[in-house]
Write an enzyme that holds these catalytic residues in place. Structure first.
Site, PDB file in Angstrom:
ATOM      1  N   SER A 155     -10.508   6.989  -3.187  1.00 22.90           N
ATOM      2  CA  SER A 155     -11.727   7.815  -3.045  1.00 22.90           C
ATOM      3  C   SER A 155     -12.938   7.219  -3.753  1.00 22.90           C
ATOM      4  CB  SER A 155     -11.461   9.245  -3.526  1.00 22.90           C
ATOM      5  OG  SER A 155     -10.540   9.881  -2.659  1.00 22.90           O
ATOM      6  N   GLU A 203      -4.084   2.025  -7.169  1.00 17.75           N
ATOM      7  CA  GLU A 203      -4.519   3.112  -6.294  1.00 17.75           C
ATOM      8  C   GLU A 203      -3.620   4.327  -6.523  1.00 17.75           C
ATOM      9  OE1 GLU A 203      -4.575   1.394  -2.237  1.00 17.75           O
ATOM     10  OE2 GLU A 203      -6.701   1.184  -2.655  1.00 17.75           O
ATOM     11  N   HIS A 244       0.847  -1.198   0.000  1.00 18.29           N
ATOM     12  CA  HIS A 244       0.000   0.000   0.000  1.00 18.29           C
ATOM     13  C   HIS A 244       0.885   1.252   0.000  1.00 18.29           C
ATOM     14  CE1 HIS A 244      -2.836   3.075   1.252  1.00 18.29           C
ATOM     15  NE2 HIS A 244      -3.780   2.257   0.801  1.00 18.29           N
ATOM     16  N   GLY A 259      -7.452   8.968   0.129  1.00 19.90           N
ATOM     17  CA  GLY A 259      -7.644   9.737   1.351  1.00 19.90           C
ATOM     18  C   GLY A 259      -8.443  11.018   1.161  1.00 19.90           C
TER      19      GLY A 259
HETATM   20  O1  LIG Z   1      -6.507   1.268   0.846  1.00 22.61           O
HETATM   21  C1  LIG Z   1      -7.403   1.875   0.278  1.00 22.61           C
HETATM   22  C2  LIG Z   1      -8.732   1.268   0.262  1.00 22.61           C
HETATM   23  O2  LIG Z   1      -8.866   0.387   1.351  1.00 22.61           O
HETATM   24  C3  LIG Z   1      -7.099   3.157  -0.402  1.00 22.61           C
HETATM   25  O3  LIG Z   1      -6.109   3.793   0.353  1.00 22.61           O
HETATM   26  C4  LIG Z   1      -8.257   4.093  -0.657  1.00 22.61           C
HETATM   27  O4  LIG Z   1      -8.651   4.761   0.497  1.00 22.61           O
HETATM   28  P1  LIG Z   1      -9.850   5.850   0.367  1.00 22.61           P
HETATM   29  O5  LIG Z   1      -9.342   6.961  -0.534  1.00 22.61           O
HETATM   30  O6  LIG Z   1     -10.128   6.314   1.762  1.00 22.61           O
HETATM   31  O7  LIG Z   1     -11.019   5.132  -0.277  1.00 22.61           O
END
Ligand SMILES: O=C(CO)[C@H](O)COP(=O)(O)O
Length: 261
Positions: A214, A168, A96, A174
């Site tokens: 997101s 991602e 990640h 985030g």
């Molecule tokens: O790890 C993720 C999804 O579990 C990724 O970091 C997306 O996070 P989000 O932007 O809060 O959906």
């Protein structure tokens, strides 16, 4: 692995202590995702065994957020693939961007971890992503191809059936992130499909390519409808069990059409 499944998963990241995590798992215990959808949740390590126990007979798979590449040893603070498997998890998220950004994860350690995970029968969810600078300089595709090729170096074609990839974009993740345009994601995933097809050779294995960054109720159907998007990996929008179940159920129509095609 069902070649036509759509995967919808969420990582709770560093959220939900043991009591909250068990409560969330219990709220998901009887959830039945619509036909064609495979779902998973990835809790913090502090609750991994408990969540696996609660969801043991459910339709949901459980994963771990990271792992070390060794089976045991003087690795303070780390958790191994055998430990994750003994907890009852069947998936492990590797690479990640938050691990790469803050904790020294590299393409090379991702490769070590993927091979260790596969050795222990864990499905590997490999996270790849381009930074805002790489996107701005127009090298997203090259960056992602490199990440995939290094991550999968030395992985047997047989084991590729236990691999999933989550694209991602770092700039989409985030609360400060902006979700990638579906047209951009479509182009990236089509290129990724060519990369993984080349690695899989004539095995016919289709490595699921998930999108994350997101994802929300507003855009999940747009992403899942894309031909080379085999699912989504959701953070904030899916941390609450009710929100997760609503997100999964909201794509049942799109998925039905997708798997019937
Ligand atoms: O790890 C993720 C999804 O579990 C990724 O970091 C997306 O996070 P989000 O932007 O809060 O959906």
């Amino acid at each position: 692995m069902d070649q036509k499944s759509v995967w919808i998963g969420t990582s709770w990241k560093m959220n939900k202590g043991p009591a909250e995590a068990i409560a969330a798992a219990r709220a998901l215990e009887s959830f039945q995702p619509p036909k064609g959808i495979r779902s998973f949740v990835i809790p913090p390590f502090t609750s991994l065994r408990d969540v696996c126990s609660v969801l043991e007979d459910s339709a949901l798979l459980v994963g771990a957020q990271n792992m070390h590449w060794e089976d045991s040893g003087a690795w303070t603070g780390e958790v191994s693939a055998p430990m994750i498997a003994e907890c009852g998890a069947s998936i492990v998220e590797i690479g990640h961007s938050e691990r790469r950004q803050h904790f020294g994860e590299t393409d090379w350690t991702v490769n070590l971890k993927v091979r260790a995970a596969l050795r222990h029968g864990l499905r590997s969810l490999i996270c790849i992503g381009d930074t805002a600078e790489e996107f701005e300089f127009g090298v997203s595709q090259e960056t992602l191809a490199r990440q995939v090729k290094i991550a999968l170096h030395g992985v047997s074609r047989k084991d590729l059936g236990q691999v999933m990839i989550a694209y991602e974009p770092v700039w989409a993740i985030g609360s400060a992130g902006r979700p990638a345009e579906a047209s951009f994601v479509s182009g990236i995933h089509t290129k990724l499909r060519a990369v993984v097809r080349e690695l899989a050779g004539d095995t016919g294995v289709r490595i699921p390519l998930l999108y994350g960054g997101s994802v929300s109720q507003a855009n999940i159907r747009d992403y899942v409808a894309l031909p080379d998007v085999d699912g989504v990996f959701v953070g904030r929008a899916a941390w609450e069990p009710a929100d997760f179940m609503t997100l999964v159920e909201s794509v049942s129509g799109v998925v039905s059409r997708k798997i019937a095609a």
